[in-house]
Write a protein that holds these residues in place. Structure first.
Motif, PDB file in Angstrom:
ATOM      1  N   PRO A   1       0.832  -1.211   0.000  1.00 42.57           N
ATOM      2  CA  PRO A   1       0.000   0.000   0.000  1.00 42.57           C
ATOM      3  C   PRO A   1       0.861   1.253   0.000  1.00 42.57           C
ATOM      4  N   ASP A   2       0.237   2.375  -0.330  1.00 44.28           N
ATOM      5  CA  ASP A   2       0.882   3.681  -0.245  1.00 44.28           C
ATOM      6  C   ASP A   2      -0.167   4.639   0.286  1.00 44.28           C
ATOM      7  N   LYS A   3       0.236   5.874   0.514  1.00 47.91           N
ATOM      8  CA  LYS A   3      -0.692   6.886   1.020  1.00 47.91           C
ATOM      9  C   LYS A   3      -0.474   8.190   0.276  1.00 47.91           C
ATOM     10  N   LEU A   4      -1.565   8.805  -0.166  1.00 47.50           N
ATOM     11  CA  LEU A   4      -1.504  10.177  -0.669  1.00 47.50           C
ATOM     12  C   LEU A   4      -1.480  11.063   0.569  1.00 47.50           C
ATOM     13  N   ILE A   5      -0.407  11.842   0.727  1.00 46.46           N
ATOM     14  CA  ILE A   5      -0.248  12.638   1.942  1.00 46.46           C
ATOM     15  C   ILE A   5      -0.280  14.143   1.672  1.00 46.46           C
ATOM     16  N   GLY A   6      -0.538  14.525   0.424  1.00 45.89           N
ATOM     17  CA  GLY A   6      -0.627  15.948   0.130  1.00 45.89           C
ATOM     18  C   GLY A   6      -0.540  16.219  -1.355  1.00 45.89           C
ATOM     19  N   ALA A   7      -0.576  17.507  -1.679  1.00 42.85           N
ATOM     20  CA  ALA A   7      -0.465  17.953  -3.062  1.00 42.85           C
ATOM     21  C   ALA A   7       0.048  19.382  -3.058  1.00 42.85           C
ATOM     22  N   LYS A   8       0.575  19.812  -4.203  1.00 48.66           N
ATOM     23  CA  LYS A   8       1.104  21.162  -4.353  1.00 48.66           C
ATOM     24  C   LYS A   8       0.704  21.692  -5.722  1.00 48.66           C
ATOM     25  N   SER A   9       0.437  22.989  -5.802  1.00 49.96           N
ATOM     26  CA  SER A   9       0.194  23.639  -7.093  1.00 49.96           C
ATOM     27  C   SER A   9       0.393  25.138  -6.931  1.00 49.96           C
ATOM     28  N   GLN A  25      -4.962  14.040   7.013  1.00 55.16           N
ATOM     29  CA  GLN A  25      -4.509  14.415   5.669  1.00 55.16           C
ATOM     30  C   GLN A  25      -3.838  13.243   4.959  1.00 55.16           C
ATOM     31  N   VAL A  26      -4.472  12.062   5.034  1.00 51.93           N
ATOM     32  CA  VAL A  26      -3.941  10.844   4.428  1.00 51.93           C
ATOM     33  C   VAL A  26      -5.058  10.108   3.710  1.00 51.93           C
ATOM     34  N   ILE A  27      -4.810   9.711   2.459  1.00 53.73           N
ATOM     35  CA  ILE A  27      -5.733   8.852   1.713  1.00 53.73           C
ATOM     36  C   ILE A  27      -4.993   7.563   1.393  1.00 53.73           C
ATOM     37  N   GLU A  28      -5.493   6.456   1.922  1.00 53.87           N
ATOM     38  CA  GLU A  28      -4.866   5.144   1.717  1.00 53.87           C
ATOM     39  C   GLU A  28      -5.062   4.694   0.271  1.00 53.87           C
ATOM     40  N   ILE A  29      -3.984   4.198  -0.347  1.00 57.20           N
ATOM     41  CA  ILE A  29      -4.036   3.609  -1.686  1.00 57.20           C
ATOM     42  C   ILE A  29      -3.621   2.143  -1.513  1.00 57.20           C
ATOM     43  N   PRO A  30      -4.602   1.236  -1.447  1.00 56.94           N
ATOM     44  CA  PRO A  30      -4.269  -0.163  -1.144  1.00 56.94           C
ATOM     45  C   PRO A  30      -3.480  -0.843  -2.271  1.00 56.94           C
TER      46      PRO A  30
END
Length: 128
Positions: A36-44, A71-76
């Motif tokens: 798994p990984d986690k989306l932990i943020g974004a930048k623009s 501020q975490v979205i799990e990516i299984p």
């Protein structure tokens, strides 16, 4: 190699005039890896601040957008997560530009294990 193997497709945002202080970006994130990984943020550069948000049903027909806890979205592993209208999304606050249909803005997604992924968001009048 074992581990997450992240890809992102169809990054887009809704058109909104400059008087609207915020906008949202949506994307489909796939993990074809074995971890798994986690989306932990974004930048623009189009945003003064970015948070990961979700739309929550408050009952009685009322919907509200709020920051995602931690501020975490799990990516299984072997999974797909869709950030979409009415669900999870990347919230662009303190917008620095008018989001007009056809405009494109660079957005970098930040993952815990996979690092940064630079993408381009296309602004659309409605969902794809």
């Amino acid at each position: 190699a074992s581990g997450p193997k992240i890809s992102a497709e169809m990054l887009w945002g809704r058109s909104s005039p400059m008087v609207v202080d915020a906008g949202a970006f949506y994307v489909v994130i796939k993990n074809t890896g074995t971890a798994p990984d986690k989306l932990i943020g974004a930048k623009s550069d189009a945003c003064g601040m970015i948070e990961l948000h979700e739309t929550v049903d408050k009952g009685g027909g009322m919907m509200e957008m709020q920051p995602i806890a931690g501020q975490v979205i799990e990516i299984p592993a072997g999974g797909t997560v869709e950030l979409k209208p009415g669900g999870m999304h990347v919230m662009c606050m303190m917008k620095k530009a008018e989001f007009k249909a056809g405009d494109k803005y660079p957005v970098t997604l930040v993952f815990e294990k996979s690092g940064e992924m630079k993408l381009e968001a296309v602004i659309k009048d409605s969902a794809m």
